[in-house]
Design a protein around this motif. Structure first.
Motif, mmCIF file in Angstrom:
data_model
loop_
_atom_site.group_PDB
_atom_site.id
_atom_site.type_symbol
_atom_site.label_atom_id
_atom_site.label_comp_id
_atom_site.label_asym_id
_atom_site.label_seq_id
_atom_site.Cartn_x
_atom_site.Cartn_y
_atom_site.Cartn_z
ATOM 1 N N THR A 20 2.782 2.719 -7.804
ATOM 2 C CA THR A 20 2.222 1.507 -8.406
ATOM 3 C C THR A 20 0.765 1.419 -7.986
ATOM 4 O O THR A 20 0.405 1.731 -6.848
ATOM 5 C CB THR A 20 2.957 0.219 -7.961
ATOM 6 O OG1 THR A 20 2.861 0.068 -6.542
ATOM 7 C CG2 THR A 20 4.417 0.266 -8.369
ATOM 8 N N ASP A 21 -0.075 0.967 -8.903
ATOM 9 C CA ASP A 21 -1.520 1.003 -8.677
ATOM 10 C C ASP A 21 -2.134 -0.355 -9.014
ATOM 11 O O ASP A 21 -2.369 -0.681 -10.178
ATOM 12 C CB ASP A 21 -2.137 2.104 -9.548
ATOM 13 C CG ASP A 21 -3.620 2.308 -9.291
ATOM 14 O OD1 ASP A 21 -4.159 1.689 -8.348
ATOM 15 O OD2 ASP A 21 -4.245 3.092 -10.026
ATOM 16 N N THR A 59 5.632 -10.748 1.379
ATOM 17 C CA THR A 59 5.172 -9.364 1.503
ATOM 18 C C THR A 59 5.796 -8.683 2.715
ATOM 19 O O THR A 59 5.652 -9.143 3.851
ATOM 20 C CB THR A 59 3.638 -9.322 1.636
ATOM 21 O OG1 THR A 59 3.052 -10.089 0.588
ATOM 22 C CG2 THR A 59 3.122 -7.892 1.568
ATOM 23 N N ASN A 60 6.530 -7.614 2.454
ATOM 24 C CA ASN A 60 7.135 -6.777 3.494
ATOM 25 C C ASN A 60 8.091 -7.517 4.426
ATOM 26 O O ASN A 60 8.326 -7.084 5.557
ATOM 27 C CB ASN A 60 6.047 -6.055 4.318
ATOM 28 C CG ASN A 60 5.348 -4.971 3.513
ATOM 29 O OD1 ASN A 60 5.897 -4.457 2.530
ATOM 30 N ND2 ASN A 60 4.131 -4.620 3.901
ATOM 31 N N LEU A 61 8.675 -8.632 3.941
ATOM 32 C CA LEU A 61 9.764 -9.250 4.692
ATOM 33 C C LEU A 61 11.026 -8.396 4.532
ATOM 34 O O LEU A 61 11.110 -7.535 3.660
ATOM 35 C CB LEU A 61 10.038 -10.664 4.172
ATOM 36 C CG LEU A 61 8.958 -11.726 4.395
ATOM 37 C CD1 LEU A 61 9.450 -13.069 3.840
ATOM 38 C CD2 LEU A 61 8.591 -11.860 5.868
ATOM 39 N N LYS A 62 12.025 -8.658 5.376
ATOM 40 C CA LYS A 62 13.304 -7.965 5.252
ATOM 41 C C LYS A 62 14.008 -8.407 3.975
ATOM 42 O O LYS A 62 13.790 -9.518 3.485
ATOM 43 C CB LYS A 62 14.185 -8.258 6.460
ATOM 44 C CG LYS A 62 13.641 -7.720 7.768
ATOM 45 C CD LYS A 62 14.555 -8.093 8.921
ATOM 46 C CE LYS A 62 14.004 -7.567 10.242
ATOM 47 N NZ LYS A 62 14.863 -7.971 11.401
ATOM 48 N N LYS A 122 13.088 -3.685 -0.541
ATOM 49 C CA LYS A 122 13.813 -2.425 -0.335
ATOM 50 C C LYS A 122 12.887 -1.327 0.180
ATOM 51 O O LYS A 122 13.287 -0.467 0.967
ATOM 52 C CB LYS A 122 14.474 -1.988 -1.644
ATOM 53 C CG LYS A 122 15.454 -0.825 -1.501
ATOM 54 C CD LYS A 122 16.176 -0.552 -2.808
ATOM 55 C CE LYS A 122 17.167 0.597 -2.681
ATOM 56 N NZ LYS A 122 18.268 0.264 -1.766
ATOM 57 N N ILE A 123 11.632 -1.366 -0.280
ATOM 58 C CA ILE A 123 10.592 -0.488 0.257
ATOM 59 C C ILE A 123 9.373 -1.338 0.584
ATOM 60 O O ILE A 123 9.209 -2.444 0.048
ATOM 61 C CB ILE A 123 10.218 0.647 -0.729
ATOM 62 C CG1 ILE A 123 9.771 0.077 -2.077
ATOM 63 C CG2 ILE A 123 11.365 1.616 -0.905
ATOM 64 C CD1 ILE A 123 9.314 1.134 -3.079
ATOM 65 N N SER A 124 8.513 -0.843 1.472
ATOM 66 C CA SER A 124 7.365 -1.624 1.925
ATOM 67 C C SER A 124 6.170 -1.449 1.000
ATOM 68 O O SER A 124 6.034 -0.431 0.311
ATOM 69 C CB SER A 124 6.981 -1.219 3.346
ATOM 70 O OG SER A 124 6.605 0.151 3.378
ATOM 71 N N ILE A 125 5.297 -2.440 1.000
ATOM 72 C CA ILE A 125 4.085 -2.443 0.184
ATOM 73 C C ILE A 125 2.938 -1.851 1.008
ATOM 74 O O ILE A 125 2.763 -2.197 2.174
ATOM 75 C CB ILE A 125 3.730 -3.887 -0.241
ATOM 76 C CG1 ILE A 125 4.843 -4.469 -1.121
ATOM 77 C CG2 ILE A 125 2.393 -3.941 -0.966
ATOM 78 C CD1 ILE A 125 4.733 -5.963 -1.322
ATOM 79 N N ILE A 136 -0.497 -5.173 -5.922
ATOM 80 C CA ILE A 136 0.327 -4.317 -5.066
ATOM 81 C C ILE A 136 0.206 -2.845 -5.443
ATOM 82 O O ILE A 136 0.153 -2.479 -6.613
ATOM 83 C CB ILE A 136 1.817 -4.747 -5.066
ATOM 84 C CG1 ILE A 136 2.437 -4.664 -6.463
ATOM 85 C CG2 ILE A 136 1.990 -6.119 -4.465
ATOM 86 C CD1 ILE A 136 3.953 -4.843 -6.462
ATOM 87 N N SER A 137 0.135 -2.018 -4.408
ATOM 88 C CA SER A 137 0.076 -0.567 -4.585
ATOM 89 C C SER A 137 1.068 0.078 -3.634
ATOM 90 O O SER A 137 1.306 -0.416 -2.527
ATOM 91 C CB SER A 137 -1.333 -0.037 -4.293
ATOM 92 O OG SER A 137 -2.269 -0.541 -5.233
#
Length: 247
Positions: A17-18, A66-69, A50-53, A7-8
Protein backbone atom coordinates in the motif's frame (compact mmCIF):
# COMPACT_ATOMS: atom_id res chain seq x y z
CA UNK A 1 -16.31 7.32 11.20
CA UNK A 2 -13.23 5.50 9.84
CA UNK A 3 -10.33 7.67 8.72
CA UNK A 4 -7.24 6.27 7.02
CA UNK A 5 -4.46 8.82 6.65
CA UNK A 6 -1.56 8.11 4.31
CA UNK A 7 -0.92 4.49 5.26
CA UNK A 8 1.92 2.61 3.61
CA UNK A 9 3.09 -0.98 4.03
CA UNK A 10 6.01 -2.77 2.39
CA UNK A 11 6.91 -6.43 2.27
CA UNK A 12 10.53 -7.16 1.38
CA UNK A 13 10.96 -3.83 -0.34
CA UNK A 14 7.72 -4.13 -2.32
CA UNK A 15 5.06 -1.55 -1.42
CA UNK A 16 1.72 -3.28 -0.88
CA UNK A 17 0.00 0.00 0.00
CA UNK A 18 1.34 3.41 -0.95
CA UNK A 19 0.14 6.51 0.93
CA UNK A 20 -3.49 5.37 1.02
CA UNK A 21 -6.07 7.78 2.44
CA UNK A 22 -9.72 6.77 2.78
CA UNK A 23 -12.52 8.30 4.85
CA UNK A 24 -15.83 6.54 5.48
CA UNK A 25 -18.83 8.61 6.50
CA UNK A 26 -21.00 7.40 9.40
CA UNK A 27 -23.83 5.06 8.34
CA UNK A 28 -22.45 4.67 4.81
CA UNK A 29 -21.89 1.61 2.62
CA UNK A 30 -18.68 1.63 0.62
CA UNK A 31 -16.77 -0.62 -1.78
CA UNK A 32 -13.03 -1.17 -2.11
CA UNK A 33 -12.21 -2.47 -5.58
CA UNK A 34 -9.20 -3.06 -7.80
CA UNK A 35 -7.40 -5.73 -9.84
CA UNK A 36 -6.02 -8.80 -8.09
CA UNK A 37 -2.98 -7.78 -6.06
CA UNK A 38 -4.02 -4.11 -5.82
CA UNK A 39 -3.70 -4.08 -2.01
CA UNK A 40 -7.33 -4.53 -0.93
CA UNK A 41 -6.84 -7.33 1.59
CA UNK A 42 -3.66 -5.67 2.87
CA UNK A 43 -5.72 -2.58 3.74
CA UNK A 44 -8.24 -4.72 5.64
CA UNK A 45 -5.33 -6.37 7.50
CA UNK A 46 -3.90 -2.96 8.39
CA UNK A 47 -7.25 -1.63 9.61
CA UNK A 48 -7.85 -4.64 11.86
CA UNK A 49 -4.30 -4.81 13.24
CA UNK A 50 -3.51 -8.15 11.67
CA UNK A 51 -0.34 -6.59 10.28
CA UNK A 52 1.47 -3.42 11.36
CA UNK A 53 1.52 -0.10 9.52
CA UNK A 54 4.87 1.29 8.34
CA UNK A 55 3.65 4.86 7.84
CA UNK A 56 0.39 6.75 8.35
CA UNK A 57 -2.45 6.56 10.86
CA UNK A 58 -5.93 5.07 11.21
CA UNK A 59 -8.73 6.48 13.36
CA UNK A 60 -12.18 5.25 14.33
CA UNK A 61 -14.03 8.30 15.50
CA UNK A 62 -11.48 10.19 17.61
CA UNK A 63 -9.60 7.03 18.59
CA UNK A 64 -6.20 6.46 17.00
CA UNK A 65 -6.07 2.71 16.37
CA UNK A 66 -2.75 2.69 14.50
CA UNK A 67 -0.86 -0.53 15.28
CA UNK A 68 -3.05 -1.46 18.24
CA UNK A 69 -3.62 -5.15 18.96
CA UNK A 70 -6.44 -6.87 17.05
CA UNK A 71 -8.48 -7.33 20.24
CA UNK A 72 -8.16 -3.63 21.13
CA UNK A 73 -9.29 -2.59 17.66
CA UNK A 74 -12.27 -4.95 17.89
CA UNK A 75 -13.31 -3.46 21.24
CA UNK A 76 -13.14 0.03 19.73
CA UNK A 77 -15.72 -0.95 17.12
CA UNK A 78 -14.28 -2.67 14.04
CA UNK A 79 -15.35 -6.18 13.04
CA UNK A 80 -14.53 -8.24 9.97
CA UNK A 81 -16.18 -11.10 8.10
CA UNK A 82 -13.71 -13.09 6.03
CA UNK A 83 -13.60 -14.37 2.44
CA UNK A 84 -13.06 -17.85 3.91
CA UNK A 85 -15.57 -18.33 6.70
CA UNK A 86 -14.29 -18.26 10.26
CA UNK A 87 -16.99 -20.19 12.16
CA UNK A 88 -17.27 -22.72 15.01
CA UNK A 89 -17.86 -25.90 12.94
CA UNK A 90 -19.08 -28.15 15.78
CA UNK A 91 -21.52 -25.66 17.30
CA UNK A 92 -25.04 -24.86 16.13
CA UNK A 93 -25.83 -21.43 14.70
CA UNK A 94 -27.47 -20.49 18.00
CA UNK A 95 -24.52 -21.66 20.08
CA UNK A 96 -22.02 -19.95 17.76
CA UNK A 97 -23.70 -16.55 18.00
CA UNK A 98 -24.07 -16.88 21.77
CA UNK A 99 -20.39 -17.81 22.08
CA UNK A 100 -19.39 -14.69 20.13
CA UNK A 101 -21.67 -12.48 22.25
CA UNK A 102 -20.28 -13.87 25.49
CA UNK A 103 -16.70 -13.47 24.30
CA UNK A 104 -17.43 -9.80 23.59
CA UNK A 105 -19.18 -9.18 26.92
CA UNK A 106 -17.16 -11.30 29.33
CA UNK A 107 -14.03 -12.46 27.53
CA UNK A 108 -13.25 -16.15 27.68
CA UNK A 109 -13.59 -16.46 31.46
CA UNK A 110 -16.69 -18.20 32.82
CA UNK A 111 -18.49 -18.00 29.48
CA UNK A 112 -20.23 -21.33 29.88
CA UNK A 113 -21.62 -20.26 33.27
CA UNK A 114 -23.43 -17.44 31.49
CA UNK A 115 -24.47 -19.41 28.41
CA UNK A 116 -28.14 -19.57 29.41
CA UNK A 117 -28.39 -15.84 30.16
CA UNK A 118 -31.78 -14.50 29.03
CA UNK A 119 -30.29 -11.30 27.60
CA UNK A 120 -27.70 -13.27 25.58
CA UNK A 121 -30.39 -15.63 24.28
CA UNK A 122 -32.52 -12.68 23.23
CA UNK A 123 -29.65 -10.88 21.52
CA UNK A 124 -28.54 -14.04 19.70
CA UNK A 125 -32.09 -14.48 18.46
CA UNK A 126 -32.16 -10.88 17.22
CA UNK A 127 -28.89 -11.31 15.31
CA UNK A 128 -30.17 -14.53 13.74
CA UNK A 129 -33.34 -12.72 12.63
CA UNK A 130 -31.28 -9.84 11.25
CA UNK A 131 -29.04 -12.11 9.19
CA UNK A 132 -31.79 -14.48 8.03
CA UNK A 133 -30.47 -17.46 10.00
CA UNK A 134 -33.52 -18.27 12.12
CA UNK A 135 -34.49 -21.03 9.71
CA UNK A 136 -31.23 -22.86 10.51
CA UNK A 137 -30.88 -21.67 14.12
CA UNK A 138 -30.31 -25.15 15.55
CA UNK A 139 -28.27 -26.51 12.64
CA UNK A 140 -24.61 -27.43 13.21
CA UNK A 141 -22.47 -24.79 11.51
CA UNK A 142 -20.45 -27.24 9.40
CA UNK A 143 -23.72 -28.58 7.90
CA UNK A 144 -24.87 -25.18 6.61
CA UNK A 145 -24.87 -24.25 2.93
CA UNK A 146 -21.98 -22.10 1.75
CA UNK A 147 -24.22 -19.02 1.68
CA UNK A 148 -25.51 -19.61 5.22
CA UNK A 149 -21.95 -20.14 6.47
CA UNK A 150 -21.06 -16.73 5.05
CA UNK A 151 -24.11 -15.24 6.78
CA UNK A 152 -23.05 -16.88 10.04
CA UNK A 153 -19.60 -15.32 9.70
CA UNK A 154 -21.32 -11.93 9.35
CA UNK A 155 -23.54 -12.75 12.35
CA UNK A 156 -20.44 -13.49 14.46
CA UNK A 157 -19.00 -10.12 13.41
CA UNK A 158 -22.27 -8.41 14.39
CA UNK A 159 -22.07 -10.03 17.83
CA UNK A 160 -19.00 -7.85 18.42
CA UNK A 161 -21.28 -4.79 18.19
CA UNK A 162 -19.19 -3.00 15.55
CA UNK A 163 -19.41 0.60 14.44
CA UNK A 164 -17.60 -0.38 11.24
CA UNK A 165 -18.14 -3.73 9.49
CA UNK A 166 -15.55 -4.99 6.99
CA UNK A 167 -16.75 -7.61 4.50
CA UNK A 168 -14.01 -9.40 2.56
CA UNK A 169 -15.57 -10.69 -0.70
CA UNK A 170 -18.92 -11.69 0.84
CA UNK A 171 -20.10 -13.39 -2.38
CA UNK A 172 -16.93 -15.39 -3.10
CA UNK A 173 -17.62 -18.94 -4.28
CA UNK A 174 -21.33 -18.36 -4.89
CA UNK A 175 -23.44 -18.86 -8.00
CA UNK A 176 -25.29 -15.90 -9.56
CA UNK A 177 -28.59 -16.44 -7.72
CA UNK A 178 -26.91 -17.02 -4.37
CA UNK A 179 -24.69 -13.93 -4.86
CA UNK A 180 -27.65 -11.63 -5.35
CA UNK A 181 -29.47 -13.17 -2.38
CA UNK A 182 -26.41 -12.43 -0.24
CA UNK A 183 -26.22 -8.84 -1.48
CA UNK A 184 -29.92 -8.35 -0.81
CA UNK A 185 -29.32 -9.57 2.75
CA UNK A 186 -26.31 -7.27 3.23
CA UNK A 187 -28.28 -4.29 1.95
CA UNK A 188 -31.16 -5.05 4.32
CA UNK A 189 -28.69 -5.51 7.17
CA UNK A 190 -27.07 -2.15 6.49
CA UNK A 191 -30.44 -0.40 6.19
CA UNK A 192 -31.58 -1.81 9.53
CA UNK A 193 -28.39 -1.26 11.53
CA UNK A 194 -27.09 1.88 9.77
CA UNK A 195 -23.55 0.89 10.71
CA UNK A 196 -20.69 1.88 8.42
CA UNK A 197 -19.80 -0.88 5.94
CA UNK A 198 -16.73 -1.32 3.75
CA UNK A 199 -16.66 -4.33 1.44
CA UNK A 200 -14.30 -5.87 -1.11
CA UNK A 201 -16.03 -7.27 -4.18
CA UNK A 202 -15.00 -8.23 -7.73
CA UNK A 203 -18.50 -8.31 -9.27
CA UNK A 204 -18.99 -4.78 -10.57
CA UNK A 205 -22.73 -5.21 -11.04
CA UNK A 206 -22.97 -5.83 -7.29
CA UNK A 207 -20.64 -2.94 -6.44
CA UNK A 208 -22.58 -0.47 -8.58
CA UNK A 209 -25.88 -1.73 -7.15
CA UNK A 210 -25.25 -1.13 -3.44
CA UNK A 211 -22.16 1.04 -2.84
CA UNK A 212 -22.65 4.73 -2.14
CA UNK A 213 -18.94 5.46 -2.50
CA UNK A 214 -16.33 3.36 -4.32
CA UNK A 215 -12.58 3.50 -3.69
CA UNK A 216 -10.41 2.09 -6.49
CA UNK A 217 -6.93 0.70 -5.86
CA UNK A 218 -4.15 -0.01 -8.33
CA UNK A 219 -0.65 -1.13 -7.35
CA UNK A 220 -1.30 -0.22 -3.71
CA UNK A 221 -2.53 3.33 -4.34
CA UNK A 222 -5.99 4.90 -4.53
CA UNK A 223 -6.48 6.03 -8.12
CA UNK A 224 -10.14 7.06 -7.89
CA UNK A 225 -12.98 7.70 -5.46
CA UNK A 226 -16.59 8.47 -6.27
CA UNK A 227 -20.17 7.42 -6.72
CA UNK A 228 -20.98 4.46 -8.98
CA UNK A 229 -21.92 6.90 -11.75
CA UNK A 230 -18.58 8.72 -11.44
CA UNK A 231 -16.51 5.53 -11.28
CA UNK A 232 -18.18 4.04 -14.36
CA UNK A 233 -16.96 7.02 -16.42
CA UNK A 234 -13.49 7.30 -14.87
CA UNK A 235 -10.84 6.62 -17.52
CA UNK A 236 -8.15 5.70 -14.97
CA UNK A 237 -10.45 3.01 -13.57
CA UNK A 238 -11.30 1.67 -17.01
CA UNK A 239 -7.58 1.48 -17.82
CA UNK A 240 -6.76 -0.24 -14.51
CA UNK A 241 -9.33 -2.95 -15.10
CA UNK A 242 -8.04 -3.58 -18.59
CA UNK A 243 -4.53 -4.09 -17.24
CA UNK A 244 -3.17 -5.75 -14.11
CA UNK A 245 -2.32 -4.69 -10.67
CA UNK A 246 -0.89 -6.18 -6.75
CA UNK A 247 -3.98 -8.14 -3.37
Amino acid sequence: MLKIRGISKSFGGIKATDNVSIELKPNSINALIGPNGAGKTTIFNLITGKISIDEGKIFIGNNNITNLKETEITHLGIARAFQITNIFPTLSVKESIKMALLAKIHGLNNMWDRFSSHSVNEEANNIAELTGLKKVYNTISSELSHGDQKLLDIALALALKPKVLLLDEPTAGMGPEERWEMIKRIKELWQKTKMTVLFIEHDMDIVFDIAQTIFVLQQGAVIAKGTPKEIKKNQAVIKAYLGGGKK
